[in-house]
Design an enzyme around this catalytic site. Structure first.
Site, PDB file in Angstrom:
ATOM      1  N   GLU A   1      70.564  27.717  57.648  1.00  0.00           N
ATOM      2  CA  GLU A   1      69.725  26.771  56.911  1.00  0.00           C
ATOM      3  C   GLU A   1      68.269  27.262  56.852  1.00  0.00           C
ATOM      4  O   GLU A   1      67.629  27.223  55.791  1.00  0.00           O
ATOM      5  CB  GLU A   1      69.750  25.386  57.576  1.00  0.00           C
ATOM      6  CG  GLU A   1      71.102  24.691  57.593  1.00  0.00           C
ATOM      7  CD  GLU A   1      71.660  24.371  56.221  1.00  0.00           C
ATOM      8  OE1 GLU A   1      70.930  24.457  55.221  1.00  0.00           O
ATOM      9  OE2 GLU A   1      72.861  24.054  56.152  1.00  0.00           O
TER      10      GLU A   1
ATOM     11  N   ASN B   1      66.325  28.486  53.507  1.00  0.00           N
ATOM     12  CA  ASN B   1      65.064  27.845  53.096  1.00  0.00           C
ATOM     13  C   ASN B   1      63.983  28.881  52.797  1.00  0.00           C
ATOM     14  O   ASN B   1      63.228  28.743  51.831  1.00  0.00           O
ATOM     15  CB  ASN B   1      64.550  26.909  54.196  1.00  0.00           C
ATOM     16  CG  ASN B   1      65.163  25.523  54.115  1.00  0.00           C
ATOM     17  OD1 ASN B   1      65.867  25.194  53.164  1.00  0.00           O
ATOM     18  ND2 ASN B   1      64.890  24.710  55.122  1.00  0.00           N
TER      19      ASN B   1
ATOM     20  N   ARG C   1      70.250  21.847  45.292  1.00  0.00           N
ATOM     21  CA  ARG C   1      70.100  21.830  46.743  1.00  0.00           C
ATOM     22  C   ARG C   1      70.463  20.435  47.245  1.00  0.00           C
ATOM     23  O   ARG C   1      70.141  19.438  46.606  1.00  0.00           O
ATOM     24  CB  ARG C   1      68.658  22.172  47.149  1.00  0.00           C
ATOM     25  CG  ARG C   1      68.139  23.497  46.608  1.00  0.00           C
ATOM     26  CD  ARG C   1      69.025  24.666  46.927  1.00  0.00           C
ATOM     27  NE  ARG C   1      69.340  24.751  48.347  1.00  0.00           N
ATOM     28  CZ  ARG C   1      70.334  25.484  48.842  1.00  0.00           C
ATOM     29  NH1 ARG C   1      71.128  26.162  48.052  1.00  0.00           N
ATOM     30  NH2 ARG C   1      70.532  25.521  50.124  1.00  0.00           N
TER      31      ARG C   1
END
Lengths: 111, 145
Positions: free
Chosen positions: B46, B50, B104
């Site tokens: 994650e 990002n 997203r």
């Protein structure tokens, strides 16, 4: 990540093998959307049998297909989630939108 | 067992899997459970995703992943020198995303928070973002193998 697309009636079965992350979903999204555009598909079943990893990018891709399909009255279903994938589904509250089945057979009976 | 690692990679989506596997392999030396390793892999994925999508907006850049093991405590720091986050509190809200057009889910920080003991974010617009993830493993022991 390997993706195989099969059709059963008006349901597109997306059979996935490998890790469902941002890198994988970019390629896979296009493959599915081409089918949705050119074929008469109502529902999508995501078969997680071969998926050993999923992060939030996988969630986003599934929710994106849910938006397309549900706008035309169809359903998105998921089957054969391992406990890890299931935990991420639950964290995002995805099961309210996307019914989860323990096997492909059960899911197709519910589609 | 005290140890550290540092990895520097270009911001490319194919490096997301590489980064999470490297950190998982590093953490494996203190014998965490399979579930704990999976938690770390997911959280690192994650944070690196990002950096690729938000920090560098899918463009070029460098991502640094540093990790330390002190006994059974793993600390992983993911650094980018990209656009930064103007409102960290907003970014951390479940289901919030600044990039809905990229599909997203807005669950990245929620997953990091849930799968690790702590998730600390420092960011400055125009300078970049540093995410620090900490997890103490239950089964790990401190003796040398």
């Amino acid at each position: 990540m390997q993706v195989k697309l099969k059709r059963t009636g008006s349901t597109l079965i997306v059979q996935m093998m490998g890790e469902l992350d941002h890198h994988a979903v970019d390629a896979m999204r296009e493959k599915i959307d081409v089918k949705l555009l050119h074929e008469d598909i109502k529902n999508i079943l995501f078969d997680f049998q071969g998926v050993n990893f999923m992060d939030s990018s996988g969630l986003g891709m599934i929710l994106g297909r849910y938006k397309i399909v549900s706008a035309k009255g169809g359903k998105v279903l998921a089957c054969s989630l391992n406990p890890r994938v299931r935990r991420i589904f639950e964290l995002a509250g995805l099961e309210n939108k996307i019914p989860v089945f323990s096997s492909k057979q059960d899911a197709l009976a519910g589609a | 067992m005290d140890n550290y690692m540092r990895l520097e990679i270009p911001s490319k989506s194919q490096n997301e899997a590489f980064a999470r596997v490297v950190v998982a392999a590093f953490a494996a030396q203190v014998d965490p459970t399979i579930d704990e390793i999976s938690d770390v892999k997911t959280a690192v994925s994650e944070a690196v995703t990002n950096a690729v999508i938000h920090g560098y907006e899918n463009g070029p850049g460098t991502i640094v992943i540093a990790a330390t093991l002190e006994g059974s405590r793993l600390e992983v720091t993911i650094i980018d020198y990209g656009v930064g986050i103007a409102d960290i509190e907003k970014a951390r809200e479940p289901l919030y995303t600044s990039k809905p057009e990229l599909e997203r889910s807005g669950m990245g920080f929620t997953i990091m928070e849930n799968f690790m003991d702590s998730c600390h974010v420092v960011s400055e617009p125009g300078k970049g973002t540093t995410v620090t993830l900490v997890k103490t493993f239950s089964r790990a022991d401190d003796t040398e193998a």
